[in-house]
Design an enzyme around this catalytic site. Structure first.
Site, PDB file in Angstrom:
ATOM      1  N   GLY A 117       0.831  -1.182   0.000  1.00 39.22           N
ATOM      2  CA  GLY A 117       0.000   0.000   0.000  1.00 39.22           C
ATOM      3  C   GLY A 117       0.873   1.242   0.000  1.00 39.22           C
ATOM      4  O   GLY A 117       2.060   1.172   0.265  1.00 39.22           O
ATOM      5  N   HIS A 123      14.232   4.040  -0.206  1.00 36.41           N
ATOM      6  CA  HIS A 123      14.982   3.267   0.774  1.00 36.41           C
ATOM      7  C   HIS A 123      16.468   3.399   0.464  1.00 36.41           C
ATOM      8  O   HIS A 123      16.850   3.496  -0.706  1.00 36.41           O
ATOM      9  CB  HIS A 123      14.626   1.775   0.700  1.00 36.41           C
ATOM     10  CG  HIS A 123      13.168   1.489   0.910  1.00 36.41           C
ATOM     11  ND1 HIS A 123      12.515   1.744   2.089  1.00 36.41           N
ATOM     12  CD2 HIS A 123      12.238   0.962   0.091  1.00 36.41           C
ATOM     13  CE1 HIS A 123      11.246   1.389   1.977  1.00 36.41           C
ATOM     14  NE2 HIS A 123      11.048   0.915   0.767  1.00 36.41           N
ATOM     15  N   GLY A 151       3.882   0.756   4.805  1.00 34.01           N
ATOM     16  CA  GLY A 151       3.056   0.297   3.690  1.00 34.01           C
ATOM     17  C   GLY A 151       3.130  -1.220   3.661  1.00 34.01           C
ATOM     18  O   GLY A 151       4.214  -1.793   3.586  1.00 34.01           O
ATOM     19  N   GLY A 197       6.275  -3.503   5.027  1.00 39.28           N
ATOM     20  CA  GLY A 197       6.221  -3.104   6.424  1.00 39.28           C
ATOM     21  C   GLY A 197       6.597  -1.665   6.666  1.00 39.28           C
ATOM     22  O   GLY A 197       5.972  -0.762   6.122  1.00 39.28           O
ATOM     23  N   ALA A 208       9.675   1.410   7.202  1.00 42.41           N
ATOM     24  CA  ALA A 208      11.048   1.870   6.943  1.00 42.41           C
ATOM     25  C   ALA A 208      11.345   3.024   7.887  1.00 42.41           C
ATOM     26  O   ALA A 208      10.652   4.036   7.857  1.00 42.41           O
ATOM     27  CB  ALA A 208      11.184   2.308   5.492  1.00 42.41           C
ATOM     28  N   CYS A 247       4.917   9.563  -0.704  1.00 40.78           N
ATOM     29  CA  CYS A 247       3.537   9.278  -0.325  1.00 40.78           C
ATOM     30  C   CYS A 247       2.664  10.517  -0.380  1.00 40.78           C
ATOM     31  O   CYS A 247       1.740  10.678   0.422  1.00 40.78           O
ATOM     32  CB  CYS A 247       3.479   8.645   1.063  1.00 40.78           C
ATOM     33  SG  CYS A 247       4.086   6.968   1.038  1.00 40.78           S
TER      34      CYS A 247
END
Lengths: 421, 241
Positions: B79, B85, B155, B166, B168, B184
């Site tokens: 999601g 990252h 997410g 998961g 971050a 986002c």
């Protein structure tokens, strides 16, 4: 039998249906993914809680679906038998049941006339008893057992989720829900997706669903074409017609297509036949206020550059005034799209299905290039362009496309050759 | 809950494959709930794209015109929309069954996300930093409302009622790559990191570079809060793939 969107957690009442993983007619096993639901923070694959055959889908991709909403209907062998005996009231079971719990602890025999008005929710006697003691309506529980059977753990989960605390008067009418949560004022706008825009959407979707698209790009030295067109433009102006590059490109296409009939064809999937066309009706993509449209220039092979120029001018004019008729769109064999009038290096056009090819004509610009002049390499300034052709790989292989483009580019680079044909 | 901590940096695609494998095993009860701790090579990822940032619902944020050398791009099923990252950011991928037996509440996706955020929030509170999750805006936030910074992004995805993807957590990572995107749906300046909000030595008393010591300290703390009771020492990525 119905499959409803199960509970996704407290506070989650809806999500967007991103993708179906099944279609009507699919035989589905227990735990097989049915669809993907997206909430603000998660995407959730909804696994099947039944085994059977998908009958109908009841939500579209992109639609907001609510917990408890029917996502699909399916048939099991058992259900198919039952359907013959029992009038199904499943449609309005949830809102209209007057007794919250299925009566009695014994499972209602499907064919019993006494139970015709009762919903037939599959559950074991023990589960029913448990639900009854807890004051829980079996209809409201999303079942995870085979064939939509409510399991003991479903009841436990339902109770622990606290969902039963929400007042749900048995006969309450369904509250209509908004399609989307209301956005902050002014932050977004909803406009109807209709008319030409919708038509384009359907056509493009159909094209991508059927044709196996790929795009081949070749460069061309358009210097001679630019000069020829400049002369033609002058002549055209005296005759009151605007001459663009399009007529020349169309002529070059016809000259090359004559040598590659399968690119001027369509695939008749039902008959299992490739329809090769000995006439050359070229659709021309025209951008209008409402969107893209592609009327046809017919019998290009029989028309002169100036005749084509006049016809194209007329088509563009009528397209912008929304005066095109159905006839203008019929009988196309291949399409030309002029992607370069705004900019960009080259586009990868979408085929005007069921045609098998669309030629992308891109921007012409002055470029330094290496040319061998009198046996010596020199950097010279030329008018340079790219042609990008998208093809249906089911019909035309890449090697054929490359050969076709070689011939086509030859005509573009040496427009004089067009006279020889 | 068992823990798998992947040393060094892990490519996004490798971690994704590993998760999918673990999801299958978890669904079949071949393994217990498992949490992956790792750091990624620099990568911009795009989720399924629906994101509520508190004011508006956005999706499919524009991608950068070009990615700097060394920054990969990957689409993914989690999601949320775009995020970044990179080294120095601790990534937590819990592979948990939403059955109410372990870390995952029974089929409660929202509850799971809040619980995951809660792990970090509680740990920060214990260190004297007020952090919170915000209604409608996923992630973990620090600072008051005028200067709020998002230190962790969340997410997840769920398959067969098992979670993957998961959280971050920005620890010591360079935040500038967030400037490439609109993370986002937010302005990139909204992103913060733990090393800027915690006293410098709060979690970095261990030896090694700041990156390594932060990761060790945070892993240790979060593993305890997630009730990790066993550690998988050796992971053969080949075997799992």
């Amino acid at each position: 039998m119905e499959f409803k969107l199960p509970e996704l957690g407290e506070g989650v009442s809806e999500g967007e249906l991103v993708k179906w993983a099944v279609k009507p007619g699919d035989v589905v096993k227990h735990d097989q993914p049915l669809c993907e639901i997206m909430t603000d923070k998660a995407t959730i694959e909804i696994p099947s809680a039944f085994e059977g055959t998908v009958a109908t889908l009841h939500a579209k991709e992109g639609e907001i679906v609510h917990v408890g909403q029917i996502l699909l209907k399916f048939e099991t062998e058992a259900a198919a038998d039952q359907a013959k005996k029992v009038p199904t009231h499943i449609e309005d079971v949830a809102p209209s049941v007057s007794t919250p719990v299925n009566q009695g602890a014994k499972p209602a025999p499907a064919a019993s006339p006494l139970n015709i008005e009762e919903p037939t929710i599959a559950a074991s006697p023990a589960t029913r008893k448990m639900a009854k003691e807890a004051g829980v309506d079996l209809n409201k529980i999303s079942a995870s057992g085979p064939n939509g059977r409510v399991l003991r753990e479903d009841v436990e989960r339902y109770i622990s989720s606290g969902a039963r605390k929400t007042p749900a008067p048995a006969a309450a009418p369904k509250v209509p829900r908004k399609a989307m949560p209301a956005p902050a004022a002014g932050s977004e706008q909803r406009v109807p997706f209709v008319g030409l825009r919708k038509k384009i959407a359907e056509k493009m979707r159909a094209s991508k669903d059927h044709a196996a698209h790929y795009t081949y790009v070749e460069e061309a030295d358009a210097t001679e074409l630019v000069q020829l067109r400049a002369h033609a433009k002058e002549i055209g102006e005296r005759q009151g017609v605007k001459v663009t590059y399009i007529p020349f490109v169309m002529k070059a296409m016809v000259a090359a297509l004559k040598q590659f009939p399968m690119i001027n064809s369509s695939l008749d999937e039902q008959a299992g036949q490739l329809v090769l066309k000995n006439y050359y009706n070229i659709g021309l993509s025209i951008q209008t206020e409402d969107g893209l449209t592609a009327p046809i220039v017919k019998s290009v092979e029989h028309k002169t550059v100036l005749e084509l120029a006049r016809e194209i001018e007329n088509l563009v004019d009528r397209a912008r005034k929304k005066q095109l008729t159905l006839e203008d769109f019929q009988g196309g064999t291949v399409t030309l799209t002029n992607a370069g009038s705004i900019g960009g290096l080259f586009a990868t056009p979408v085929i005007n299905y069921p045609e098998v090819a669309i030629m992308g004509f891109n921007k012409i610009s002055r470029k330094p290039v290496v040319k061998v002049i009198d046996g010596v390499e020199k950097i010279v300034i030329r008018d340079w362009t790219y042609f990008s052709i998208s093809l249906d790989h089911r019909v035309v292989d890449g090697g054929i496309a490359a050969e076709f483009m070689k011939i086509f580019i030859k005509y573009i680079e040496n427009p004089g050759f067009l006279l020889l044909d | 809950m068992q823990l798998i901590s992947l040393p060094g940096l892990t490519r996004y695609s490798v971690a994704r494959e590993l998760q999918l494998k673990l999801v299958e095993r978890r669904a079949d009860d071949l393994i217990p709930d498992t949490v992956l701790f790792l750091e990624h090579y620099p990568v911009i990822t795009q989720g399924r794209g629906l994101q509520f940032n508190g004011t508006e619902r956005t999706r499919h944020m524009p991608l950068p015109a070009a990615f700097p050398e060394g920054v990969e791009f990957s689409e993914t099923e989690r999601g949320g929309d775009l995020t970044y990252h990179g080294p120095g950011q601790l990534v937590i991928y819990p592979i948990c069954k939403l059955d109410g037996q372990g870390f995952g509440p029974a089929r409660d996706v929202e509850g799971f996300v809040r619980k995951l955020e809660g792990v970090l929030i509680q740990e920060l509170s214990a260190s004297g930093v007020h952090a919170e999750s915000r209604p409608g805006a996923t992630g973990v936030w620090v600072g008051d409302s005028t200067q709020a910074k998002k230190v962790a992004s969340v997410g997840i995805a769920v398959r067969k009622w098992v979670t993957y993807h998961g959280m971050a957590i920005n620890c010591v990572n360079d935040l500038s790559p967030f400037g490439l995107i609109s993370p986002c749906g937010f302005s990139p300046e909204i992103m913060g990191r733990l090393s800027d909000v915690l006293a410098p030595d709060a979690w970095s008393k261990l030896s090694g570079t700041p990156r390594i010591s932060w990761r060790k300290a945070l892993e240790r703390a979060l593993a305890r809060r997630m009730s990790v009771d066993s550690v998988v020492r050796e992971v053969d990525l080949q075997d799992l793939q």
